[in-house]
Design an enzyme around this catalytic site. Structure first.
Site, mmCIF file in Angstrom:
data_model
loop_
_atom_site.group_PDB
_atom_site.id
_atom_site.type_symbol
_atom_site.label_atom_id
_atom_site.label_comp_id
_atom_site.label_asym_id
_atom_site.label_seq_id
_atom_site.Cartn_x
_atom_site.Cartn_y
_atom_site.Cartn_z
ATOM 1 N N ASP A 1 -2.359 6.881 8.402
ATOM 2 C CA ASP A 1 -2.727 5.606 7.328
ATOM 3 C C ASP A 1 -4.230 5.530 8.023
ATOM 4 O O ASP A 1 -4.678 4.317 7.890
ATOM 5 C CB ASP A 1 -1.907 4.415 7.603
ATOM 6 N N HIS B 1 -7.984 -6.293 -5.573
ATOM 7 C CA HIS B 1 -8.032 -5.533 -4.359
ATOM 8 C C HIS B 1 -8.807 -4.387 -4.449
ATOM 9 O O HIS B 1 -9.892 -3.962 -3.822
ATOM 10 C CB HIS B 1 -6.509 -5.083 -3.894
HETATM 11 C C1 LIG Z 1 -5.346 7.170 -2.704
HETATM 12 C C2 LIG Z 1 -4.695 6.913 -1.000
HETATM 13 C C3 LIG Z 1 -5.659 5.754 -0.720
HETATM 14 C C4 LIG Z 1 -5.275 4.589 -1.572
HETATM 15 C C5 LIG Z 1 -6.201 3.222 -1.059
HETATM 16 C C6 LIG Z 1 -6.152 2.177 -1.879
HETATM 17 S S1 LIG Z 1 -7.620 1.407 -1.965
HETATM 18 C C7 LIG Z 1 -5.097 1.251 -1.438
HETATM 19 O O1 LIG Z 1 -5.111 0.632 -0.451
HETATM 20 N N1 LIG Z 1 -4.267 0.787 -2.619
HETATM 21 C C8 LIG Z 1 -3.379 -0.092 -2.230
HETATM 22 C C9 LIG Z 1 -2.530 -0.248 -3.742
HETATM 23 C C10 LIG Z 1 -1.840 -1.497 -3.639
HETATM 24 C C11 LIG Z 1 -2.382 -2.779 -3.591
HETATM 25 C C12 LIG Z 1 -1.782 -3.993 -3.360
HETATM 26 C C13 LIG Z 1 -0.352 -4.008 -3.525
HETATM 27 C C14 LIG Z 1 0.331 -2.855 -3.792
HETATM 28 C C15 LIG Z 1 -0.562 -1.510 -3.685
HETATM 29 C C16 LIG Z 1 -2.171 0.179 -1.362
HETATM 30 O O2 LIG Z 1 -2.096 -0.804 -0.518
HETATM 31 N N2 LIG Z 1 -1.707 1.535 -1.271
HETATM 32 C C17 LIG Z 1 -0.849 1.949 -0.265
HETATM 33 C C18 LIG Z 1 0.442 2.170 -1.147
HETATM 34 C C19 LIG Z 1 -1.146 3.054 0.491
HETATM 35 O O3 LIG Z 1 -2.179 3.988 0.218
HETATM 36 O O4 LIG Z 1 -0.693 3.141 1.707
HETATM 37 ZN ZN LIG Z 2 -7.186 -0.669 -0.411
#
Ligand SMILES: CCCCC[C@H](S)C(=O)N[C@@H](Cc1ccccc1)C(=O)N[C@@H](C)C(=O)O
Ligand SMILES: [Zn+2]
Ligand SMILES: [Ca+2]
Ligand SMILES: [Ca+2]
Length: 317
Positions: free
Chosen positions: A227, A143
């Site tokens: 978000d 991801h």
């Molecule tokens: C620093 C704040 C922004 C973060 C954005 C990152 S790219 C992101 O999308 N992170 C994922 C991580 C992830 C991926 C797969 C499974 C679990 C968690 C994401 O979904 N972050 C959530 C927690 C969010 O930022 O709302």
């Molecule tokens: Zn992401």
């Protein structure tokens, strides 16, 4: 560092053993893989937030301590994602010029997230309840690295529909990595590292986004400002379309003929790298995916028709 390549072995976040490349320089061994592009480098932020921290250093090639686990997975999985983009799409790292893949683990304290900051992939350890070390999920690593690919190609703006498309593309390739490496593949996101004390759940679902509160049809999209305009919420709409395109099924009385994961991935990769731009909306994404499918399989192909059916099923024209 400058040194010689050696084989390392270690224990991952889930207690599994895996091997990877290290570099020996002097008396130390580093999580540096010189065999892929210009390198795959893994760093230790030591529970601080200054980046990137220090290149991971060990006195031997066996990384089996609890503190090592997040680094083992970040390093090994980043290598797998590098191999996927190179072997499947002929792309040499995220910049297609062999850019060093930098990963940072032990970022912050109880940090329940992971991100690409334009230079490196950064992983928190989680708080042990909501998440365990986020680098323990191959779909998470793919991801984050896919955000780097997107940034260098379509550069989809991380807000509203283009942002949800950006997020979905990252979830899609996170899932495709699990299938490509046959690593407990599923159409769930984050299942390996979400709620370590609760088995059987996930953070998001591509097959049924509504299982975790995300929309599975355009008529149910989030229109608020939270978000970044729902980038992790409305991604469910595109995730569902991608799932239907690969697997097939009937959704809101619309039937989709599945074409398989590989073709779905080819179509999304070509659309993201050739047709999508920074401001691409869901409707424009449909058009780009139809064009990519036509390029790859022919204008009158089943693949083109299935793309149309999948987007009809989620209410995106
Ligand atoms: C620093 C704040 C922004 C973060 C954005 C990152 S790219 C992101 O999308 N992170 C994922 C991580 C992830 C991926 C797969 C499974 C679990 C968690 C994401 O979904 N972050 C959530 C927690 C969010 O930022 O709302
Ligand atoms: Zn992401
Ligand atoms: Ca998964
Ligand atoms: Ca869980």
């Amino acid at each position: 560092v400058v040194g010689t390549t050696v084989n390392g072995t270690g224990t991952g976040v889930l207690g599994d053993t895996k091997s990877f490349k290290m570099v020996k320089s002097g008396a130390y061994y580093y999580l540096q893989d010189d065999t892929r592009g210009k390198g795959v480098h893994t760093f230790d932020a030591k529970n601080r937030t200054s980046l990137p921290g220090t290149l991971w250093r060990s006195t031997d090639t066996l990384l089996d301590a609890a503190y090592d686990r997040a680094a083992v997975d970040a390093h090994a999985y980043a290598s797998q994602v590098y191999d996927y983009y190179k072997d499947v799409f002929g792309r040499n790292s995220f910049d297609n010029n062999g850019a060093i893949l930098k990963s940072v683990v032990h970022y912050g304290r109880n940090y329940n997230n992971a991100f690409w900051d334009g230079t490196q992939m950064v992983y928190g350890d989680g708080d042990g309840t909501t998440f365990t070390s986020l680098s323990g999920g191959l779909d998470v690593i793919a991801h984050e690295l896919t955000h780097a690919v997107t940034e260098r190609t379509s550069n989809l703006i991380y807000r509203n529909e283009s942002g949800a498309l950006n997020e979905s593309i990252s979830d899609i390739f996170g899932t495709l990595l699990e299938f490509h490496t046959n690593n407990n593949p599923d159409y769930l996101i984050g299942e390996d590292i979400y709620t370590p004390n609760t088995p059987g759940d996930a953070f998001r679902s591509m097959s049924d986004p509504t299982a975790y509160g995300d929309p599975d049809h355009y008529s149910k999209r989030f229109t608020g400002t939270g978000d970044n305009g729902g980038v992790h919420i409305n991604s469910g709409i595109i995730n569902k379309a991608a799932y239907l395109l690969a697997v097939g099924g009937t959704h809101y009385n619309v039937s989709v003929t599945g074409i398989g994961n590989e073709k779905m991935g080819q179509i999304f990769y070509r659309a993201n790298t050739t047709y999508f731009t920074a401001s691409t909306t869901f409707s424009q994404a449909r058009a780009g995916l139809v064009q990519a499918a036509a390029d790859l399989f022919g204008a009158n192909s089943q693949e083109v028709n299935s793309v149309k059916q999948a987007f009809n099923a989620v209410g995106v024209q």
